[in-house]
Write a protein that holds these residues in place. Structure first.
Motif, PDB file in Angstrom:
ATOM      1  N   UNK A  13       0.828  -1.282  -0.227  1.00 41.20           N
ATOM      2  CA  UNK A  13       0.142   0.218   0.070  1.00 41.20           C
ATOM      3  C   UNK A  13       0.786   1.256   0.075  1.00 41.20           C
ATOM      4  N   UNK A  14       0.400   2.401  -0.351  1.00 38.70           N
ATOM      5  CA  UNK A  14       1.239   3.775  -0.452  1.00 38.70           C
ATOM      6  C   UNK A  14       1.903   3.891   1.176  1.00 38.70           C
ATOM      7  N   UNK A  15       1.326   3.650   2.126  1.00 39.21           N
ATOM      8  CA  UNK A  15       1.901   3.716   3.676  1.00 39.21           C
ATOM      9  C   UNK A  15       2.993   2.508   3.573  1.00 39.21           C
ATOM     10  N   UNK A  16       2.530   1.572   3.184  1.00 45.46           N
ATOM     11  CA  UNK A  16       3.891   0.328   3.264  1.00 45.46           C
ATOM     12  C   UNK A  16       4.850   0.724   2.322  1.00 45.46           C
ATOM     13  N   UNK A  17       4.940   1.403   1.168  1.00 45.44           N
ATOM     14  CA  UNK A  17       5.993   1.720   0.371  1.00 45.44           C
ATOM     15  C   UNK A  17       6.541   2.852   1.145  1.00 45.44           C
ATOM     16  N   UNK A  18       6.066   3.896   1.761  1.00 44.26           N
ATOM     17  CA  UNK A  18       6.714   4.982   2.386  1.00 44.26           C
ATOM     18  C   UNK A  18       7.379   4.520   3.892  1.00 44.26           C
ATOM     19  N   UNK A  19       6.953   3.573   4.328  1.00 41.17           N
ATOM     20  CA  UNK A  19       7.405   2.751   5.503  1.00 41.17           C
ATOM     21  C   UNK A  19       9.019   2.083   5.030  1.00 41.17           C
ATOM     22  N   UNK A  20       8.592   1.421   4.001  1.00 39.88           N
ATOM     23  CA  UNK A  20       9.731   0.655   3.394  1.00 39.88           C
ATOM     24  C   UNK A  20      10.722   1.444   3.060  1.00 39.88           C
ATOM     25  N   UNK A  21      10.713   2.837   2.286  1.00 42.41           N
ATOM     26  CA  UNK A  21      11.524   3.615   1.984  1.00 42.41           C
ATOM     27  C   UNK A  21      12.283   4.329   3.181  1.00 42.41           C
ATOM     28  N   UNK A  22      11.696   4.254   4.307  1.00 37.76           N
ATOM     29  CA  UNK A  22      12.269   5.235   5.495  1.00 37.76           C
ATOM     30  C   UNK A  22      13.165   3.885   6.022  1.00 37.76           C
ATOM     31  N   UNK A  23      12.801   2.866   5.741  1.00 29.48           N
ATOM     32  CA  UNK A  23      13.284   1.678   6.514  1.00 29.48           C
ATOM     33  C   UNK A  23      14.866   1.647   5.674  1.00 29.48           C
ATOM     34  N   UNK A  24      14.799   1.501   4.359  1.00 31.36           N
ATOM     35  CA  UNK A  24      15.737   1.282   3.424  1.00 31.36           C
ATOM     36  C   UNK A  24      16.844   2.550   3.654  1.00 31.36           C
ATOM     37  N   UNK A  25      16.225   3.698   3.823  1.00 35.04           N
ATOM     38  CA  UNK A  25      17.217   4.719   4.128  1.00 35.04           C
ATOM     39  C   UNK A  25      17.889   4.607   5.620  1.00 35.04           C
ATOM     40  N   UNK A  26      17.323   4.221   6.685  1.00 35.98           N
ATOM     41  CA  UNK A  26      17.713   4.081   8.025  1.00 35.98           C
ATOM     42  C   UNK A  26      18.681   3.063   7.708  1.00 35.98           C
ATOM     43  N   UNK A  27      18.569   2.058   7.115  1.00 41.67           N
ATOM     44  CA  UNK A  27      19.555   0.835   6.863  1.00 41.67           C
ATOM     45  C   UNK A  27      20.624   1.372   6.204  1.00 41.67           C
ATOM     46  N   UNK A  28      20.747   2.342   5.326  1.00 42.81           N
ATOM     47  CA  UNK A  28      21.776   2.626   4.441  1.00 42.81           C
ATOM     48  C   UNK A  28      22.690   3.472   5.383  1.00 42.81           C
ATOM     49  N   UNK A  29      21.938   4.369   6.313  1.00 44.18           N
ATOM     50  CA  UNK A  29      22.626   5.293   7.067  1.00 44.18           C
ATOM     51  C   UNK A  29      23.289   4.230   8.622  1.00 44.18           C
ATOM     52  N   UNK A  30      22.640   3.449   8.675  1.00 46.02           N
ATOM     53  CA  UNK A  30      23.195   2.550   9.668  1.00 46.02           C
ATOM     54  C   UNK A  30      24.491   1.887   9.229  1.00 46.02           C
ATOM     55  N   UNK A  31      24.485   1.290   7.992  1.00 48.33           N
ATOM     56  CA  UNK A  31      25.634   0.667   7.209  1.00 48.33           C
ATOM     57  C   UNK A  31      26.781   1.706   7.433  1.00 48.33           C
ATOM     58  N   UNK A  32      26.603   2.847   6.862  1.00 47.80           N
ATOM     59  CA  UNK A  32      27.651   3.946   6.808  1.00 47.80           C
ATOM     60  C   UNK A  32      28.392   4.206   8.065  1.00 47.80           C
ATOM     61  N   UNK A  33      27.349   4.519   9.042  1.00 43.34           N
ATOM     62  CA  UNK A  33      27.925   4.381  10.559  1.00 43.34           C
ATOM     63  C   UNK A  33      28.708   3.552  11.169  1.00 43.34           C
ATOM     64  N   UNK A  34      28.325   2.213  10.764  1.00 45.34           N
ATOM     65  CA  UNK A  34      28.995   0.962  11.220  1.00 45.34           C
ATOM     66  C   UNK A  34      30.228   0.677  10.267  1.00 45.34           C
TER      67      UNK A  34
END
Length: 199
Positions: A13-34
């Motif tokens: 759903x649109x809400x699901x896509x937004x949540x997935x995009x936020x999750x992907x963004x957070x995952x990329x930031x965590x990867x850079x930090x680690x």
């Protein structure tokens, strides 16, 4: 891109896509930090895999107990029509949905009969009141004629016998057949041997 449980991105759903995009963004930031820190502080691979995507979780909660949405008509593949067959050969249609449409268009007749015969193909013959297949078997096996024959009879028993003899047979009432049906347009031979009515 797939979310948890093998659901595709466009299934969300649109809400699901937004949540997935936020999750992907957070995952990329965590990867850079680690990556900037010492590898000893990086979480284990199993812990990273245990993270639940917010998109899939939100989508599952929102859609719990509901059926998947239908594909909008604007994205659905249109069904084939007789006009789509003009100038084409059977080999041009390989998709399962196309083959299902061809069977629907051919009705009880052979799908190959929707298309013009190829050079060297046997002439097409319609055998009305085929009975147990005497004409079909006689022409092919006794006279050695190369004929692509469609046998039609109203009796289910006669059609079963005709099929057992190797004929392409259809159980149908000939009074209900449309002689202008596209399956019959390349017919070269007509055989009709109606039974003698017994009183």
């Amino acid at each position: 891109m797939r979310a948890q449980g093998g659901r595709r991105w466009f299934d969300l759903t649109p809400e699901g896509r937004r949540a997935l995009a936020l999750w992907e963004q957070a995952r990329r930031q965590d990867t850079v930090q680690y990556a900037e820190k010492d590898t000893a502080h990086r979480p284990s691979k199993s812990r990273m895999q245990a993270w639940v995507p917010l998109a899939a979780q939100a989508d599952e909660e929102r859609c719990a107990g509901t059926e998947p949405a239908e594909i909008p008509a604007t994205f659905a593949r249109p069904s084939l029509t007789y006009a789509d067959l003009e100038g084409k050969r059977l080999s041009d249609f390989t998709a399962p949905a196309d083959l299902a449409d061809l069977e629907r268009l051919a009705g009880p007749g052979p799908v190959r009969w929707l298309f013009a015969p190829e050079l060297g193909d046997a002439p097409r013959a319609v055998n009305l009141f085929c009975g147990c297949g005497g004409w079909c078997v006689g022409l092919r096996k006794i006279l050695g004629a190369n004929v692509d024959m469609l046998c039609i009879d109203k009796s289910a028993d006669a059609v079963a016998t005709s099929r057992a003899a190797g004929c392409t047979a259809v159980c149908a009432d000939i009074t209900l057949l449309d002689p202008e049906h596209p399956v019959f347009r390349y017919t070269a031979i007509l055989i009709a041997s109606p039974p003698f009515p017994v009183e």
